[in-house]
Design a protein around this motif. Structure first.
Motif, PDB file in Angstrom:
ATOM      1  N   ILE A  82      69.522  77.361  -3.689  1.00  0.00           N
ATOM      2  CA  ILE A  82      68.145  77.410  -4.273  1.00  0.00           C
ATOM      3  C   ILE A  82      67.170  76.276  -3.617  1.00  0.00           C
ATOM      4  N   ALA A 132      62.739  78.628 -11.124  1.00  0.00           N
ATOM      5  CA  ALA A 132      62.778  77.900  -9.817  1.00  0.00           C
ATOM      6  C   ALA A 132      61.927  76.587  -9.926  1.00  0.00           C
ATOM      7  N   ARG A 136      61.499  72.915  -7.517  1.00  0.00           N
ATOM      8  CA  ARG A 136      60.424  72.717  -6.607  1.00  0.00           C
ATOM      9  C   ARG A 136      59.940  71.272  -6.789  1.00  0.00           C
ATOM     10  N   GLN A 181      72.745  74.122  -9.602  1.00  0.00           N
ATOM     11  CA  GLN A 181      72.068  75.267  -8.841  1.00  0.00           C
ATOM     12  C   GLN A 181      72.488  75.135  -7.589  1.00  0.00           C
ATOM     13  N   TYR A 187      70.434  79.847 -11.420  1.00  0.00           N
ATOM     14  CA  TYR A 187      69.423  78.922 -11.943  1.00  0.00           C
ATOM     15  C   TYR A 187      70.154  78.325 -13.250  1.00  0.00           C
TER      16      TYR A 187
END
Length: 390
Positions: A82, A132, A136, A181, A187
């Motif tokens: 991820i 997500a 990030r 993750q 997630y």
């Protein structure tokens, strides 16, 4: 206890007390939100108690042999399925690895950065963030420029050496959530729901706020007196849903909010579920015959993992005398006590259990409390004394 919370301007509160095998007492009073009474099922953002769930998710992977506590986080991040940071190093000590164990014991130099700044602005009104977004955001916060656009080597990192200084760190636990993750390819909220919360019987709890039924959601509040808001005020988050006149006195209700930085403080729960969480730890990782964490791993989590000489120099806001994996003990705690407090905009929570007496308690308040006007310590004492017959 209602008189105690009323005196501290807490609008709504619920409490639950447990033994190793049952709920002994549960009650609620006050208002959850406009037009709704507070109940033991009233659910809100519990703040930093969330860290104990995040640590459990990591420890499950350790128990399964999928992760080592002494792994350099960079070795884990490079294999992540991820998106997120691919490497995390202190710019002040680039050759010293940050390990998974460091994350769970607050031994990293990771800080929340400048105020106001990127951390505070993750708090937003509206729906739950894209799952997500955690990866990030961590990438941008922990990755040097030009790839990390909110990276600040001076303000995102203390100058302490990893493993050699105790620094209470929200970012450390957010990174621990991303480690989950990275290893599982799922997630964070989804993994915790399926492998920690539901197996523990915490069916009314979730890191995804939008999975909580609306009629069970309490609202966060603050108290104003003559135009002055009392409590832990962080005005850069700008979540007050209305302007407050200078002569206003009363409770102000926050607009519903969420943050992508859920592992450190974004679990939604209530006193009933959090009391079950205490029962699980009283049961050495097992509740109602279901094992969530092997007993040996649960015992390790409730053992001091930070040398006393390091804790003695800690700049944490509380007087730590023992640091386990997320759980800790404070000065004055009787032998066997482990605890974690939580607070966020408009909320104040607490989970504490005593492995010697075999009792635990959870408190959930939907109003901020000032450090010098916090009723939770007195409430816990009353609850524990009643549960143990003292």
């Amino acid at each position: 206890m209602k008189q105690l919370t009323d005196s501290k301007k807490v609008l709504g509160c619920s409490v639950s007390v447990v033994s190793r095998d049952r709920t002994m007492y549960a009650d609620a009073w006050g208002t959850a939100r406009a037009g709704r009474p507070m109940t033991t099922r009233s659910t809100l953002n519990i703040g930093s108690v969330s860290k104990t769930v995040t640590a459990t998710a990591v420890l499950q992977l350790v128990a399964q042999g999928r992760l080592s506590l002494d792994s350099d986080v960079n070795d884990v991040l490079r294999q992540s399925k991820i998106y997120g940071p691919q490497a995390v190093r202190s710019p002040h000590h680039p050759r010293v690895p940050i390990t998974v164990r460091h994350l769970l014991t607050h031994l990293t130099p990771l800080t929340s950065g400048p105020e106001p700044g990127p951390y505070g602005y993750t708090y937003r009104t509206g729906g739950a963030p894209d799952p997500a977004e955690l990866g990030r955001w961590l990438h941008d916060f922990l990755t040097p420029a030009p790839r990390g656009w909110i990276y600040d080597p001076e303000q995102n990192f203390a100058k302490t050496v990893p493993g050699q200084a105790h620094l209470y760190s929200d970012i450390g636990f957010d990174l621990a959530g991303h480690i989950v993750q990275a290893v599982t390819g799922r997630y964070f909220a989804d993994y915790c729901r399926d492998h920690v919360l539901r197996p523990a019987g915490m069916n009314q709890s979730d890191f995804d706020r939008d999975r909580i039924p609306r009629n069970h959601r309490a609202r966060a509040h603050a108290w104003y007196a003559d135009g002055v808001k009392t409590g832990m005020w962080l005005d850069y988050r700008n979540l007050i849903p209305q302007s407050i006149p200078e002569d206003f006195t009363g409770h102000a209700e926050y607009a519903p909010y969420t943050t992508c930085l859920a592992p450190a403080g974004g679990l939604w729960s209530n006193s009933t579920d959090l009391a079950r969480w205490a029962r699980l730890w009283l049961g050495s990782g097992t509740i109602d015959g279901r094992s969530v964490l092997p007993g040996s791993v649960a015992a390790e989590a409730l053992t001091g993992r930070v040398p006393a000489e390091i804790l003695a120099k800690s700049e944490a806001p509380l007087p730590f005398v023992s640091q386990g994996y997320a759980w800790h003990r404070l000065r004055g705690d009787a032998d066997g006590i482990w605890q974690h407090a939580g607070s966020d905009l408009g909320t104040a929570t607490y989970v504490m259990f005593d492995t010697k007496r075999g009792v635990g308690a959870a408190i959930v308040c939907n109003t901020e409390v000032a450090i010098d006007a916090d009723p939770r310590g007195q409430m816990l004492q009353l609850l524990f004394d009643a549960a143990s017959g003292s």
